[in-house]
Design a protein around this motif. Structure first.
Motif, PDB file in Angstrom:
ATOM      1  N   GLN A  70       1.159  -5.374   6.665  1.00 33.66           N
ATOM      2  CA  GLN A  70       2.048  -4.753   5.671  1.00 33.66           C
ATOM      3  C   GLN A  70       2.929  -3.662   6.266  1.00 33.66           C
ATOM      4  O   GLN A  70       3.927  -3.286   5.662  1.00 33.66           O
TER       5      GLN A  70
ATOM      6  N   LEU B 179       7.971   4.051   8.738  1.00 36.85           N
ATOM      7  CA  LEU B 179       6.588   4.253   9.179  1.00 36.85           C
ATOM      8  C   LEU B 179       6.327   3.491  10.479  1.00 36.85           C
ATOM      9  O   LEU B 179       5.722   4.013  11.417  1.00 36.85           O
TER      10      LEU B 179
ATOM     11  N   LEU C 273       8.296  12.785   8.374  1.00 37.71           N
ATOM     12  CA  LEU C 273       8.458  12.269   9.736  1.00 37.71           C
ATOM     13  C   LEU C 273       9.336  13.208  10.567  1.00 37.71           C
ATOM     14  O   LEU C 273       9.085  13.422  11.750  1.00 37.71           O
TER      15      LEU C 273
ATOM     16  N   ILE D 292      -5.008  11.399  20.879  1.00 34.31           N
ATOM     17  CA  ILE D 292      -4.670  11.784  19.503  1.00 34.31           C
ATOM     18  C   ILE D 292      -3.699  10.753  18.910  1.00 34.31           C
ATOM     19  O   ILE D 292      -3.883  10.252  17.799  1.00 34.31           O
TER      20      ILE D 292
ATOM     21  N   TYR E  49      -2.948  -0.508   7.169  1.00 37.60           N
ATOM     22  CA  TYR E  49      -1.829  -1.292   6.630  1.00 37.60           C
ATOM     23  C   TYR E  49      -1.820  -2.745   7.077  1.00 37.60           C
ATOM     24  O   TYR E  49      -1.257  -3.591   6.379  1.00 37.60           O
TER      25      TYR E  49
ATOM     26  N   TRP F 285      -6.068  16.085   9.067  1.00 34.14           N
ATOM     27  CA  TRP F 285      -5.977  14.658   8.725  1.00 34.14           C
ATOM     28  C   TRP F 285      -6.803  14.371   7.468  1.00 34.14           C
ATOM     29  O   TRP F 285      -6.351  13.692   6.541  1.00 34.14           O
TER      30      TRP F 285
ATOM     31  N   ALA G  24      -1.563  10.628   8.445  1.00 39.73           N
ATOM     32  CA  ALA G  24      -2.038  10.409   9.813  1.00 39.73           C
ATOM     33  C   ALA G  24      -1.027  10.913  10.833  1.00 39.73           C
ATOM     34  O   ALA G  24      -1.392  11.565  11.826  1.00 39.73           O
ATOM     35  N   ILE G  25       0.262  10.642  10.580  1.00 36.82           N
ATOM     36  CA  ILE G  25       1.312  11.041  11.527  1.00 36.82           C
ATOM     37  C   ILE G  25       1.488  12.562  11.547  1.00 36.82           C
ATOM     38  O   ILE G  25       1.541  13.180  12.616  1.00 36.82           O
TER      39      ILE G  25
ATOM     40  N   ALA H 237      -1.491  14.226  13.249  1.00 34.44           N
ATOM     41  CA  ALA H 237      -1.451  14.062  14.712  1.00 34.44           C
ATOM     42  C   ALA H 237      -0.475  15.066  15.328  1.00 34.44           C
ATOM     43  O   ALA H 237      -0.745  15.644  16.391  1.00 34.44           O
TER      44      ALA H 237
ATOM     45  N   LEU I 114       0.846  -1.197   0.000  1.00 32.71           N
ATOM     46  CA  LEU I 114       0.000   0.000   0.000  1.00 32.71           C
ATOM     47  C   LEU I 114       0.879   1.244   0.000  1.00 32.71           C
ATOM     48  O   LEU I 114       1.969   1.240   0.587  1.00 32.71           O
ATOM     49  N   PRO I 115       0.429   2.319  -0.645  1.00 32.34           N
ATOM     50  CA  PRO I 115       1.223   3.566  -0.619  1.00 32.34           C
ATOM     51  C   PRO I 115       1.382   4.072   0.812  1.00 32.34           C
ATOM     52  O   PRO I 115       0.509   3.867   1.654  1.00 32.34           O
ATOM     53  N   ASN I 116       2.513   4.763   1.057  1.00 31.55           N
ATOM     54  CA  ASN I 116       2.780   5.223   2.429  1.00 31.55           C
ATOM     55  C   ASN I 116       2.053   6.533   2.766  1.00 31.55           C
ATOM     56  O   ASN I 116       2.129   7.021   3.881  1.00 31.55           O
ATOM     57  N   GLY I 117       1.344   7.094   1.782  1.00 35.60           N
ATOM     58  CA  GLY I 117       0.709   8.401   1.973  1.00 35.60           C
ATOM     59  C   GLY I 117      -0.276   8.464   3.134  1.00 35.60           C
ATOM     60  O   GLY I 117      -0.323   9.451   3.865  1.00 35.60           O
ATOM     61  N   PHE I 118      -1.064   7.391   3.301  1.00 33.98           N
ATOM     62  CA  PHE I 118      -2.058   7.383   4.384  1.00 33.98           C
ATOM     63  C   PHE I 118      -1.368   7.502   5.744  1.00 33.98           C
ATOM     64  O   PHE I 118      -1.784   8.294   6.603  1.00 33.98           O
ATOM     65  N   GLY I 119      -0.304   6.730   5.926  1.00 30.61           N
ATOM     66  CA  GLY I 119       0.424   6.768   7.204  1.00 30.61           C
ATOM     67  C   GLY I 119       1.075   8.114   7.436  1.00 30.61           C
ATOM     68  O   GLY I 119       1.027   8.663   8.547  1.00 30.61           O
TER      69      GLY I 119
ATOM     70  N   LEU J 163       8.733  10.150   2.769  1.00 28.90           N
ATOM     71  CA  LEU J 163       8.365   9.922   4.170  1.00 28.90           C
ATOM     72  C   LEU J 163       9.337  10.583   5.148  1.00 28.90           C
ATOM     73  O   LEU J 163       8.916  11.149   6.166  1.00 28.90           O
TER      74      LEU J 163
END
Lengths: 114, 183
Positions: free
Chosen positions: B133, B140, A92, B118, B130, A74, A22-23, A26, A14-19, A88
């Protein structure tokens, strides 16, 4: 023709964009909490504007506005990044800087500096 | 034996939701550590349920704290009130030996505590998205684990502060429940 997905399709990364979204969101929400905390403590006039629920006082505005900023950020970042891979590491790095600042801004001796 | 409504709600907030949330971190770290070592596909269902429960506990803790107990804590005493024991914030601020529990620990607790829900909400969402995965993306996964640590720190600070503040100036009042008659 294959009726069922192959193992390679199931294992598709899966693409890392969602994570990333979210990070970062937050961290931005946490920073908003810290900034509002300091602002409310530094200015009585601003603190009065933060009273959204009188029994809880300015803390109600600090928490409700910070959560709104977090969820809105978000949703926006997720909409833009979820379907793709993003760089990423810089995201990060920024996220943890924002998180560190937010931890400082909720620490009373730092709050009292402003 | 009797207990007031406010004491009961405070116990539920601190020793119910808050303490359970803190205790759950050991299990979460264990599960996330298993992911780090490479758990099998399909084994993420347990941690999904576990993280959802943790997320609910985190939100119940901060919401009950800020919107039910905190108003009791910061209640204003009528002018001329000599006994401030029913007004925890004023009681703490009235004594040089206890003012720090309000001006430092309560001020810290009431804000830092919100970083826990949060963070844990974000962690839960990322794991739902994920699944196993996530073990493929080291950066990540490590970032998520760092947020677990931040959430634990925030909850631990809030939990310690809450326990100590309630020791020096307990939130009391409201309806009186008789728990054990004659005991």
């Amino acid at each position: 023709m294959t009726l069922h997905p192959t193992s390679s399709e199931l294992d598709r990364t899966l693409p890392n964009g969602f994570g990333a979204a979210a990070i970062l969101a937050a961290s931005i929400g946490s920073l908003a909490l810290g900034i509002l905390t300091v602002a409310g403590d530094a200015s009585k006039a601003f603190a009065r504007h933060l009273i959204l629920y009188r029994p809880t006082g300015p803390l109600s505005g600090v928490t409700i506005i910070a959560i709104a900023i977090w969820l809105l950020t978000w949703a926006l970042l997720s909409h833009r990044w979820s379907a793709r891979n993003v760089a990423l590491r810089p995201i990060l790095t920024v996220s943890f800087i924002l998180l560190a600042v937010s931890l400082l801004l909720t620490f009373p001796p730092v709050i009292d500096l402003f | 034996m009797e207990i007031t409504l406010r004491s009961l709600v405070t116990i539920l907030h601190g020793m119910g939701f808050g303490a359970l949330f803190l205790l759950a971190f050991s299990g979460a770290m264990f599960e996330l550590g298993r992911t780090e070592q490479g758990s099998a596909p399909g084994s993420t269902r347990h941690i999904h349920i576990y993280l959802v429960v943790m997320t609910l506990l985190a939100w119940l803790t901060v919401l009950s704290g800020a919107y039910i107990i905190y108003p009791w804590y910061r209640a204003v005493a009528p002018p001329g009130t000599a006994d401030l024991s029913a007004y925890p914030q004023l009681f703490l601020k009235a004594h040089p030996n206890t003012i720090g529990w309000h001006s430092f620990f309560m001020e810290w607790k009431e804000h830092i505590a919100w970083l826990a829900p949060i963070s844990i909400t974000m962690i839960t969402a990322v794991y739902f998205h994920y699944g196993y995965q996530i073990r493929r993306n080291l950066a990540l996964r490590r970032a998520v684990l760092a947020f677990v640590a931040i959430a634990f720190f925030a909850a631990a600070v809030a939990g310690f502060a809450g326990a100590m503040i309630n020791k020096y100036a307990p939130v009391q009042g409201g309806h009186l429940f008789h728990v054990l008659h004659g005991a």
